[in-house]
Each structure stands twice: as C-alpha cells, then as structure tokens.
Design an enzyme around this catalytic site. Structure first.
Site, mmCIF file in Angstrom:
data_model
loop_
_atom_site.group_PDB
_atom_site.id
_atom_site.type_symbol
_atom_site.label_atom_id
_atom_site.label_comp_id
_atom_site.label_asym_id
_atom_site.label_seq_id
_atom_site.Cartn_x
_atom_site.Cartn_y
_atom_site.Cartn_z
ATOM 1 N N LYS A 18 0.837 -1.206 0.000
ATOM 2 C CA LYS A 18 0.000 0.000 0.000
ATOM 3 C C LYS A 18 0.874 1.260 0.000
ATOM 4 O O LYS A 18 0.552 2.250 -0.655
ATOM 5 C CB LYS A 18 -0.938 -0.015 1.212
ATOM 6 N N GLN A 21 -4.871 -2.448 9.549
ATOM 7 C CA GLN A 21 -4.626 -3.699 8.834
ATOM 8 C C GLN A 21 -5.178 -4.884 9.625
ATOM 9 O O GLN A 21 -4.846 -5.069 10.788
ATOM 10 C CB GLN A 21 -3.114 -3.868 8.586
ATOM 11 N N ASP A 29 -10.921 1.988 3.666
ATOM 12 C CA ASP A 29 -11.463 0.694 3.212
ATOM 13 C C ASP A 29 -12.933 0.786 2.809
ATOM 14 O O ASP A 29 -13.462 -0.133 2.195
ATOM 15 C CB ASP A 29 -11.383 -0.336 4.355
#
Ligand code: NAP
Length: 293
Positions: free
Chosen positions: A53, A97, A120
């Site tokens: 990422k 995460q 997200d």
C-alpha cells in the site's frame, strides 16, 4: 470460446494515471492526500500488504504514514493510535490492517476510525450511506473490492444494466455490500447473493450474466456452472502449494476451464486484486478532494 481477460493490471495502471492528475491538482492547492496504515503485531502477510500500500501511494504521489504497534498492544493502545491518526491533518485515509492479534475487537477498531478517513469503505456509517444512496453519487468512501469489481466491468464494456449477477459469498469485504453498488439506479443490475447454505448453487450461477466468486475456495466455480459468454470475476484468493523459491501460489475460486466457456474472466493474480488496491487510493484522494470542497 476463450474468455477475454478482465485485465486488472492494465486497468489499475490507467486509474493510477488519472489519480496522479488529481493528486497534482490537490498538491497545487496545498492539500496533498495522505494514507496512514496501522499495523499491530508482526504477521508477515499483513506486513507485506502494508508495504504494498505504501508503494502504491508513492507511485501516485500520495503521502503515506506507517504506524506500528507490538502484538502485545492493548485495546486502549490501538484506540489511542487511531485517535492520533483521526486528528492528524495530513492524513486523509486510514487503514487498520486486519487481522488484528487475538483479543482485539476488529469491528470496534474499524468503528473507531473517523468515517471521513475510512480508506477501506467498511465503516458502518459509510456502509449505511451506501444503503441510503440508491441514486446519484454516493458521497462517502466505498468498499474497495466491490468498487474494484464494478470498475473492471465498466472499463471493459461489460453490460451491467438489467444483467443478472450472481454473487457467491456473503463476506464483509465483498459479498455483503457489492449488491448495494450494483443495484443502484443508473447501474441497474439484478443481484442474487449466495452462500454456503444456498441450495443448488450451480443453478444460480448458470442463470447469471455476471458471476462474482468471493469465497476463498480454490476452483469452486466449475465450467459446467457458467453460462456461455458470461463475465466471471474471480475475487477469492487462496495461498497454497509453496513453490520452490518459498513463495505461495495464489489460487482463485474459479476453475481454469471456465476460460473456455466465459465471455470475460478476471485472472488470479492480476484481476480484482490490483484494482482493489487502486480503489483504496481513490478513497484517499476523494477524501482529500471532499475536505477542500
Ligand atoms: P469471507 O468472510 O471469507 O466469507 C466467505 C464466504 O464464502 C462466506 O459467506 C461463506 O458462506 C461463503 N462460502 C464458503 N464456502 C462456500 C461454498 N461452498 N459455496 C458458497 N459459498 C461459500 O468473505 P470475504 O472477506 O468477502 O472474502 C472472500 C474471498 O475474497 C477471500 O478469499 C478473500 O481472500 C478474497 N478477497 C480478495 C480480494 C482481492 O482483492 N482480490 C479482496 C477481498 C477479499 P457462509 O457465510 O455461509 O459461511
């Protein structure tokens, strides 16, 4: 028939080009977007996802911040780290995460993120906005993998309006919300959501113009299940069979023989995965754009 490839690598590269232009425009007005990742513990797969990422951010000019806590971090430690990121002006998107180490409540931590910075698109407030937003632009972060699937279909010219879509798997990251995106006015698909208790799964799949396989069961979707010419999105990923160099091979939910029946097929790797990563960047950039609007 050999299916046309729903090419996630090439499509993600095109989206990244568009993102670079938007990031440059934001930088021009002093509003550079920033992604923060919070990694708790030392799970090797999570570490590698987080590193990916940050690389993606570098490629399009998004600033990125890496926060790490030990596996022994308490609920209060994780909440405090999230609060700092919620308050940080240079951060426009936050990723906690997953999975978190045992003992930490994942849903509670996702909820602790400011919905405005939810990279997200899985915060309950944003999922709620998606439920409410049946028409017009949903002005909230969208769940990354469902929007990756939609973007792949649209950019390859796969007809969606009026199409029968069969989604396999009712998991949080994909199946639960993808129907909300695809049934919105203007997109207009008809969506059937199936799961492990569905009767006659193959029959549902056979009726579909578009199949979204999001299970995590290698080669579950058989060629005989797929209607000739259908578009098949292979979303599920299983890491299996360690190769000689120590790396795991990635297996999708779709049997390789489906390529001989389907009209379009997204490969694993190189299909929905790279697109999911760019849709995350899109959420971060969009948050920065909203902040100055
Ligand atoms: P999940 O929470 O892992 O749930 C899997 C779902 O599959 C469950 O709803 C389960 O049904 C269903 N299922 C299991 N066996 C089945 C069967 N034989 N027939 C029909 N349905 C079955 O779901 P998720 O988090 O959405 O992830 C799904 C997969 O997508 C995983 O492999 C994940 O790694 C992958 N994924 C890929 C990307 C990407 O970028 N490519 C992104 C996100 C996720 P029940 O609810 O009845 O148990």
């Amino acid at each position: 028939m050999t299916a046309a490839v729903l090419d996630g690598v090439a499509t993600a590269a095109a989206v990244k080009d568009e993102l670079r232009v938007r990031v440059d425009a934001l930088r021009g007005v002093g509003a550079t977007p920033g992604l923060a990742t919070l990694l708790v513990g030392d799970d090797p797969a999570s570490r590698s996802y987080v590193a990916g990422k940050h690389r993606d951010c570098d490629e399009v000019g998004i600033r990125s911040v890496r926060v790490e806590l030990p596996a022994t971090a308490t609920d209060a430690d994780v909440r405090a780290a999230i609060r700092d990121l919620d308050d940080a002006r240079e951060v426009t998107g936050i990723i906690v995460q997953l999975p978190l180490p045992a003992g930490l409540d994942e849903l509670a931590m996702l909820e602790a993120v400011d919905p405005v910075k939810d990279a997200d698109g899985l915060h309950p407030v944003n999922l709620g906005r998606l439920v409410l937003g049946v028409q017009g632009v949903v002005d909230a972060p969208l769940p990354c993998t469902p929007s990756a699937c939609l973007e792949l279909l649209v950019r390859h010219g796969v007809p969606i309006a009026g199409a029968e879509v069969c989604v396999i798997g009712r998991g949080l990251t994909v199946g639960r919300s993808i129907g909300l995106l695809l049934t919105r006015r203007g997109i207009d698909a008809t969506v059937t959501l199936t799961h492990s208790r569905t009767r006659d799964l193959a029959d549902h799949v056979r009726r579909a113009d578009v199949v979204v396989a999001a299970v995590g069961s290698p080669h579950l979707v058989q060629p005989a299940w797929v209607r000739p010419g259908a578009a098949v999105l292979d979303v599920g990923i299983t890491r299996e069979r360690i190769l000689a160099d120590g790396r795991a091979r990635l297996l999708g939910d779709v049997h390789p023989g489906v390529a001989d029946v389907a009209g379009w097929l997204s490969p694993v790797p190189g299909g929905v995965g790279p697109m999911t990563r760019v849709m995350l960047l899109d959420n971060v950039v969009r948050a920065a754009e909203r902040a100055i609007a």
